[in-house]
Scaffold this motif. Structure first.
Motif, short mmCIF file in Angstrom:
data_model
loop_
_atom_site.label_atom_id
_atom_site.label_comp_id
_atom_site.label_asym_id
_atom_site.label_seq_id
_atom_site.Cartn_x
_atom_site.Cartn_y
_atom_site.Cartn_z
N GLY A 22 -6.50 -9.03 -10.30
CA GLY A 22 -6.07 -7.83 -9.92
C GLY A 22 -6.11 -6.96 -9.95
N LYS A 23 -6.35 -5.28 -10.46
CA LYS A 23 -6.10 -4.36 -10.98
C LYS A 23 -5.07 -3.67 -10.15
CE LYS A 23 -7.66 0.10 -12.71
NZ LYS A 23 -8.94 0.88 -12.91
N PHE A 24 -4.10 -3.27 -11.30
CA PHE A 24 -3.06 -2.60 -10.55
C PHE A 24 -3.58 -0.95 -10.15
CE2 PHE A 24 0.61 0.42 -11.71
CZ PHE A 24 0.99 -0.10 -10.20
N LEU A 25 -3.05 -0.87 -8.99
CA LEU A 25 -2.77 0.79 -8.77
C LEU A 25 -2.18 1.49 -8.51
CD1 LEU A 25 -5.95 -0.20 -6.14
CD2 LEU A 25 -6.34 0.86 -8.19
N ASP A 26 -0.73 0.89 -7.23
CA ASP A 26 0.21 1.80 -7.26
C ASP A 26 0.61 0.98 -7.11
OD1 ASP A 26 1.26 4.19 -6.82
OD2 ASP A 26 0.36 4.79 -4.57
N ILE A 27 2.30 1.32 -6.42
CA ILE A 27 3.97 0.72 -6.15
C ILE A 27 4.24 2.31 -4.71
CG2 ILE A 27 6.09 0.08 -6.91
CD1 ILE A 27 4.49 -0.47 -9.10
N VAL A 28 4.77 1.44 -4.11
CA VAL A 28 5.34 2.37 -3.14
C VAL A 28 6.80 2.00 -2.62
CG1 VAL A 28 5.40 3.11 -0.69
CG2 VAL A 28 3.17 3.76 -2.17
N ILE A 29 7.58 1.88 -2.84
CA ILE A 29 9.14 1.19 -2.14
C ILE A 29 9.98 2.42 -0.72
CG2 ILE A 29 11.94 1.34 -2.70
CD1 ILE A 29 10.29 1.16 -5.70
N GLU A 30 9.75 1.87 -0.42
CA GLU A 30 10.14 1.72 1.70
C GLU A 30 11.69 1.42 1.49
OE1 GLU A 30 7.15 1.70 4.11
OE2 GLU A 30 5.44 3.38 3.25
N GLY A 31 12.64 1.88 1.82
CA GLY A 31 13.71 0.81 2.00
C GLY A 31 14.65 0.28 0.64
N ASN A 32 14.16 -1.39 1.29
CA ASN A 32 14.46 -2.41 0.54
C ASN A 32 13.50 -3.21 0.07
OD1 ASN A 32 16.72 -4.39 -0.60
ND2 ASN A 32 16.31 -6.05 0.49
N SER A 33 12.18 -3.22 0.66
CA SER A 33 10.42 -3.21 0.21
C SER A 33 10.06 -2.45 -0.90
CB SER A 33 9.98 -3.72 1.53
OG SER A 33 10.90 -4.20 2.08
N LYS A 34 9.70 -3.28 -1.56
CA LYS A 34 8.65 -2.58 -2.50
C LYS A 34 6.95 -3.12 -2.09
CE LYS A 34 9.00 -4.06 -7.13
NZ LYS A 34 9.24 -3.54 -8.37
N TYR A 35 6.02 -2.57 -2.14
CA TYR A 35 5.19 -2.78 -2.03
C TYR A 35 3.84 -2.16 -2.68
CZ TYR A 35 6.12 -2.61 2.81
OH TYR A 35 7.24 -2.93 4.26
N VAL A 36 3.34 -3.48 -3.95
CA VAL A 36 2.47 -3.23 -5.08
C VAL A 36 1.09 -3.50 -4.97
CG1 VAL A 36 2.40 -4.55 -7.28
CG2 VAL A 36 4.39 -4.15 -6.51
N LEU A 37 -0.13 -2.44 -4.53
CA LEU A 37 -2.09 -2.70 -4.69
C LEU A 37 -1.98 -2.80 -5.59
CD1 LEU A 37 -3.19 -1.79 -2.02
CD2 LEU A 37 -3.43 0.09 -2.93
N ILE A 51 13.37 -6.27 -2.79
CA ILE A 51 14.23 -5.43 -4.27
C ILE A 51 15.22 -6.51 -4.65
CG2 ILE A 51 14.67 -3.64 -4.70
CD1 ILE A 51 12.24 -1.77 -3.15
N GLU A 52 16.51 -6.50 -2.90
CA GLU A 52 17.57 -6.83 -3.95
C GLU A 52 17.26 -8.29 -3.91
OE1 GLU A 52 20.02 -6.65 0.08
OE2 GLU A 52 19.54 -4.29 -0.42
N GLN A 53 16.71 -9.34 -3.45
CA GLN A 53 16.23 -10.17 -3.83
C GLN A 53 15.53 -11.16 -5.07
OE1 GLN A 53 18.12 -13.49 -2.16
NE2 GLN A 53 19.37 -11.26 -1.35
N ASP A 54 14.19 -10.09 -5.54
CA ASP A 54 13.57 -9.86 -6.78
C ASP A 54 12.82 -10.86 -5.74
OD1 ASP A 54 12.11 -8.95 -8.16
OD2 ASP A 54 12.87 -10.50 -10.59
N GLU A 55 12.35 -11.13 -5.21
CA GLU A 55 10.85 -11.83 -4.71
C GLU A 55 10.35 -11.47 -3.72
OE1 GLU A 55 13.61 -15.12 -3.06
OE2 GLU A 55 13.35 -14.27 -1.10
#
Length: 78
Positions: A22-37, A51-55
């Protein structure tokens, strides 16, 4: 690789494919979640991290549509 071929892989193989091909495109952080595209050929994979559990807590697979909206620089209407 097509979206169909990707979905036919096991869960572990899908994650291996995202992180190796996969080619990394972007990251969006919303609350305690990180969405990696990531992009793979002609479709996208969104990996969701706690994010808190880093999983990893999930993923989404899509070609187009509203799932891409959060990665747009266009301001959201209120």
């Amino acid at each position: 690789m097509t979206l169909y071929e990707y979905k036919m892989l096991s869960e572990d193989e899908q994650y291996d494919t995202v992180f190796s091909k996969g080619k990394f495109l972007d990251i969006v952080i919303e609350g305690n979640s990180k969405y990696v595209l990531y992009a793979i050929d002609m479709f996208f994979v969104e990996v969701i991290w706690d994010i808190e559990q880093d999983e990893i807590i999930g993923k989404g697979v899509f070609k187009e549509g509203s799932s891409l909206d959060k990665y747009s620089n266009v301001p959201k209407e209120i």
